[in-house]
Motif scaffolding. Structure first.
Motif, PDB file in Angstrom:
ATOM      1  N   TYR A   1      35.675  29.341  52.406  1.00  7.85           N
ATOM      2  CA  TYR A   1      35.659  30.717  51.883  1.00  7.85           C
ATOM      3  C   TYR A   1      37.071  31.214  51.583  1.00  7.85           C
ATOM      4  CZ  TYR A   1      30.715  31.567  52.165  1.00  7.85           C
ATOM      5  OH  TYR A   1      29.367  31.519  51.927  1.00  7.85           O
ATOM      6  N   ILE A   2      38.029  30.838  52.453  1.00  6.85           N
ATOM      7  CA  ILE A   2      39.401  31.306  52.238  1.00  6.85           C
ATOM      8  C   ILE A   2      39.995  30.666  50.979  1.00  6.85           C
ATOM      9  CG2 ILE A   2      41.757  31.258  53.183  1.00  6.85           C
ATOM     10  CD1 ILE A   2      40.369  31.507  55.985  1.00  6.85           C
TER      11      ILE A   2
ATOM     12  N   LEU B   1      32.499  25.494  61.774  1.00  7.48           N
ATOM     13  CA  LEU B   1      32.779  26.906  61.517  1.00  7.48           C
ATOM     14  C   LEU B   1      34.153  27.034  60.852  1.00  7.48           C
ATOM     15  CD1 LEU B   1      31.022  29.369  62.165  1.00  7.48           C
ATOM     16  CD2 LEU B   1      32.454  29.787  64.157  1.00  7.48           C
TER      17      LEU B   1
ATOM     18  N   ALA C   1      34.994  28.472  57.135  1.00  9.39           N
ATOM     19  CA  ALA C   1      35.996  29.522  56.917  1.00  9.39           C
ATOM     20  C   ALA C   1      37.019  29.055  55.889  1.00  9.39           C
ATOM     21  CB  ALA C   1      36.671  29.861  58.243  1.00  9.39           C
TER      22      ALA C   1
END
Lengths: 106, 224
Positions: B144-145, B137, B141
């Motif tokens: 995407y960041i 996870l 993240a």
């Protein structure tokens, strides 16, 4: 340029009639060489200025023009010299052997 | 001749493949040259019946490919000079190193996936399952960041999250004694099935990226 059996065959085919224009496929048939051996060899000879190539004039019937090859003046001299040296080496006796060209190409 | 066009197309495809390995400056002329020979071979009645001529034509095209692979130097006009052997050895060393790295990665990935399957079979370990889900996870993240994740990585990470989540639910349920064990076993199996589907999507994205290199560089960043 190291004399190899394919090179010997190609020189012999060219020297059969040095003025003749030879297409890749015709050279393949006459020398008994596959395309993967012949074309790199022709490219090397061309890079050394021993062979020249040109395109035939486009056909009226839509056929693609073919590329033909011919020995240059220097190429004829070098080919004759190399083949003569090879014959002399063979006459002298066993050494580094080069597989002879087929009978039809001589 | 019946099927002549089809045979010529196949020969043309092989010649095109051979020409891709040539330097760009000589590629068009070699392509024209070899393509012009194909119909000549196909119509050369001296060589035998039609099927034999087709074979000869295809052999011609295939052998040009061999020639461009094995004798690429000839077409580049390069001559082997001093230091070539050392250069070759350096390339060989780098290649072997890369191959070794890839093998280690493959073994690690296999062991990792094997570990997940083992957890599924013998009953999940809570620490392993939660770590698997949370770490992936975090990775998703981060993708995407940073806006740098490609579809292959995204699908792979999602598959790990789903598998980790399924196993975690089962592990939590079994350790606290909730519900029927079979129900949570089914949930974990479903999680792993969805995970496998995501892995398949990752493989598909990888093959698409290989066909179209632009897709490999696709990021999550919006178009500006």
């Amino acid at each position: 340029m190291r004399m190899t059996a394919p090179l010997e065959r190609v020189f012999r085919v060219f020297l059969d009639d040095p003025a003749a224009l030879r297409y890749g496929y015709d050279l393949m048939k006459a020398a008994g060489l596959p395309s993967g051996t012949l074309y790199p060899l022709l490219a090397r000879l061309q890079a050394r200025g021993l062979v020249t190539s040109a395109w035939e004039t486009p056909h009226q019937d839509g056929e693609r023009p073919r590329r033909y090859y011919q020995l240059t003046g220097e190429g004829i001299e070098v080919a004759r010299l190399e083949l003569a040296q090879l014959s002399a080496r063979r006459a002298r006796g066993p050494g580094r052997r080069v597989r002879p060209a087929p009978a039809d190409a001589t | 001749m019946r099927g002549e066009r089809c045979a010529l197309r196949a020969g043309g495809a092989l010649v095109s493949l051979a020409c891709r390995r040539l330097p760009a400056r000589i590629r068009p002329e070699r392509y024209q040259e070899w393509l012009a020979e194909l119909p000549v071979i196909l119509r050369d009645r001296d060589t035998g019946p039609a099927p034999l001529r087709v074979v000869r034509m295809l052999a011609f095209a295939a052998d040009t490919l061999r020639g461009t692979v094995l004798a690429a130097d000839a077409y580049r006009g390069a001559h082997r000079g001093r230091g070539t052997a050392a250069k070759d050895l350096r390339w060989l060393g780098t290649g072997l190193l890369l191959l070794g790295g890839l093998l280690v990665c493959a073994v690690f990935l296999l062991a990792y996936e094997g570990c997940i399957i083992r957890q599924l079979a013998i009953g999940p370990n809570l620490t392993f399952s939660v770590t698997l889900a949370l770490s992936n996870l975090g990775l998703l993240a981060a993708c995407y960041i940073s806006r740098r994740g490609n579809p292959v990585l995204r699908w792979y990470v999602i598959s790990q999250i789903v598998a980790g989540a399924g196993l975690s639910i089962r592990a939590i349920a079994s350790s606290s004694g909730w519900g029927h064990p079979l129900l949570f076993a089914i949930i974990s199996y479903c999680g792993c099935a969805i995970s496998a589907a995501c892995l398949a999507l990752a493989v598909r994205s990888l093959s698409r990226a290989q066909q179209n290199p632009d897709l490999a560089n696709e990021t999550t960043a919006p178009e500006r």
